[in-house]
Design a protein around this motif. Structure first.
Motif, PDB file in Angstrom:
ATOM      1  N   GLN A  20      -3.009  -2.462  13.674  1.00 21.13           N
ATOM      2  CA  GLN A  20      -2.743  -3.646  12.858  1.00 21.13           C
ATOM      3  C   GLN A  20      -2.051  -3.256  11.555  1.00 21.13           C
ATOM      4  OE1 GLN A  20      -6.215  -5.653  11.419  1.00 21.13           O
ATOM      5  NE2 GLN A  20      -5.058  -7.434  10.706  1.00 21.13           N
ATOM      6  N   ALA A  21      -2.498  -2.165  10.941  1.00 21.56           N
ATOM      7  CA  ALA A  21      -1.887  -1.714   9.693  1.00 21.56           C
ATOM      8  C   ALA A  21      -0.424  -1.334   9.919  1.00 21.56           C
ATOM      9  CB  ALA A  21      -2.662  -0.532   9.123  1.00 21.56           C
ATOM     10  N   LYS A  22      -0.135  -0.665  11.038  1.00 14.54           N
ATOM     11  CA  LYS A  22       1.247  -0.277  11.339  1.00 14.54           C
ATOM     12  C   LYS A  22       2.114  -1.504  11.599  1.00 14.54           C
ATOM     13  CE  LYS A  22       0.213   4.174  13.528  1.00 14.54           C
ATOM     14  NZ  LYS A  22       0.235   4.887  14.819  1.00 14.54           N
ATOM     15  N   ILE A  23       1.583  -2.454  12.372  1.00 11.97           N
ATOM     16  CA  ILE A  23       2.375  -3.631  12.747  1.00 11.97           C
ATOM     17  C   ILE A  23       2.598  -4.554  11.563  1.00 11.97           C
ATOM     18  CG2 ILE A  23       2.308  -5.736  14.144  1.00 11.97           C
ATOM     19  CD1 ILE A  23       1.112  -4.117  16.390  1.00 11.97           C
ATOM     20  N   SER A  24       1.633  -4.657  10.658  1.00 13.93           N
ATOM     21  CA  SER A  24       1.787  -5.567   9.521  1.00 13.93           C
ATOM     22  C   SER A  24       2.911  -5.123   8.586  1.00 13.93           C
ATOM     23  CB  SER A  24       0.470  -5.704   8.758  1.00 13.93           C
ATOM     24  OG  SER A  24       0.118  -4.462   8.179  1.00 13.93           O
ATOM     25  N   GLU A  25       3.235  -3.836   8.595  1.00  9.98           N
ATOM     26  CA  GLU A  25       4.329  -3.333   7.760  1.00  9.98           C
ATOM     27  C   GLU A  25       5.673  -3.400   8.472  1.00  9.98           C
ATOM     28  OE1 GLU A  25       3.124   0.644   6.933  1.00  9.98           O
ATOM     29  OE2 GLU A  25       1.362   0.033   5.787  1.00  9.98           O
ATOM     30  N   LEU A  26       5.677  -3.825   9.709  1.00 16.56           N
ATOM     31  CA  LEU A  26       6.858  -3.774  10.557  1.00 16.56           C
ATOM     32  C   LEU A  26       7.677  -5.062  10.462  1.00 16.56           C
ATOM     33  CD1 LEU A  26       8.041  -1.855  12.737  1.00 16.56           C
ATOM     34  CD2 LEU A  26       6.691  -3.095  14.398  1.00 16.56           C
ATOM     35  N   THR A  27       8.997  -4.922  10.447  1.00 15.58           N
ATOM     36  CA  THR A  27       9.900  -6.059  10.528  1.00 15.58           C
ATOM     37  C   THR A  27      10.747  -5.881  11.772  1.00 15.58           C
ATOM     38  OG1 THR A  27      10.003  -6.239   8.131  1.00 15.58           O
ATOM     39  CG2 THR A  27      11.748  -7.311   9.381  1.00 15.58           C
ATOM     40  N   LEU A  28      10.743  -6.869  12.643  1.00 18.98           N
ATOM     41  CA  LEU A  28      11.500  -6.786  13.893  1.00 18.98           C
ATOM     42  C   LEU A  28      12.777  -7.593  13.775  1.00 18.98           C
ATOM     43  CD1 LEU A  28       8.761  -7.324  16.625  1.00 18.98           C
ATOM     44  CD2 LEU A  28       9.723  -5.185  15.826  1.00 18.98           C
ATOM     45  N   LYS A  29      13.858  -7.053  14.341  1.00 18.79           N
ATOM     46  CA  LYS A  29      15.115  -7.787  14.436  1.00 18.79           C
ATOM     47  C   LYS A  29      15.522  -7.793  15.895  1.00 18.79           C
ATOM     48  CE  LYS A  29      16.789  -6.856   9.831  1.00 18.79           C
ATOM     49  NZ  LYS A  29      17.910  -6.468   8.999  1.00 18.79           N
ATOM     50  N   LEU A  30      15.582  -8.984  16.451  1.00 23.59           N
ATOM     51  CA  LEU A  30      15.955  -9.149  17.847  1.00 23.59           C
ATOM     52  C   LEU A  30      17.305  -9.856  17.898  1.00 23.59           C
ATOM     53  CD1 LEU A  30      12.482 -10.376  19.084  1.00 23.59           C
ATOM     54  CD2 LEU A  30      13.442  -8.120  19.435  1.00 23.59           C
ATOM     55  N   SER A  31      18.279  -9.245  18.549  1.00 24.02           N
ATOM     56  CA  SER A  31      19.615  -9.819  18.645  1.00 24.02           C
ATOM     57  C   SER A  31      19.786 -10.483  20.000  1.00 24.02           C
ATOM     58  CB  SER A  31      20.676  -8.734  18.482  1.00 24.02           C
ATOM     59  OG  SER A  31      20.553  -8.124  17.232  1.00 24.02           O
ATOM     60  N   ARG A  32      20.216 -11.738  19.975  1.00 25.97           N
ATOM     61  CA  ARG A  32      20.478 -12.498  21.190  1.00 25.97           C
ATOM     62  C   ARG A  32      21.753 -13.294  20.991  1.00 25.97           C
ATOM     63  NH1 ARG A  32      17.825 -11.585  25.668  1.00 25.97           N
ATOM     64  NH2 ARG A  32      17.900 -13.764  26.178  1.00 25.97           N
TER      65      ARG A  32
END
Length: 142
Positions: free
Chosen positions: A75-87
């Motif tokens: 959870q700590a790792k994911i909360s700092e994560l920003t995802l960019k999905l290109s479609r």
């Protein structure tokens, strides 16, 4: 498991579901006759001591604590994560197709270099959508 045993009863652990008696894994008190006539011949239960019950509970608590710790680290790792999905999108910004849970989980695993299969068994809840400028997009999130 149980406190004071009832007179003439024995403690058993069910190995499979027995209708009217209990589910697999439960520790229950039954009469010796019921154990010998129904549970033992069908291999539905085993006799178990208080020490074995205590040991199983301790092992289960340790396993649960380890799972909780692993989940909190993730959870700590994911909360700092920003995802960019290109479609692909149309001229007005409307997506062709969509972005589903599997795509999001795969992107998280790629971002975290996660080679374990832990995340593929979990769900994803999307709370907000942002455009390329970081503005919140209106619309329903399913």
């Amino acid at each position: 498991a149980t406190t004071a045993p009832a007179k003439g009863k024995i403690q058993v652990k069910l190995l499979k579901h027995v209708a009217g008696t209990g589910q697999a894994g439960e520790v229950i008190m039954v009469t010796p006759a019921f154990f010998n006539n129904k549970l033992r011949p069908t291999k539905s239960a085993l006799m178990i001591t208080d020490e074995e019950v205590t040991r199983e509970q301790t092992e289960a608590e340790k396993k649960e604590a380890a799972e909780v710790q692993a989940a909190e680290e993730l959870q700590a790792k994911i909360s700092e994560l920003t995802l960019k999905l290109s479609r692909k999108a149309g001229p007005d910004g409307q997506l062709f197709g969509g972005i589903n849970m599997k795509m999001i989980v795969a992107e998280i695993q790629t971002a975290l270099q996660d080679d374990i299969d832990y995340l593929s068994h979990k769900g994803v809840k999307i709370t907000e959508l942002l455009d390329e400028d970081g503005k919140k997009l209106p619309g329903d999130i399913k």
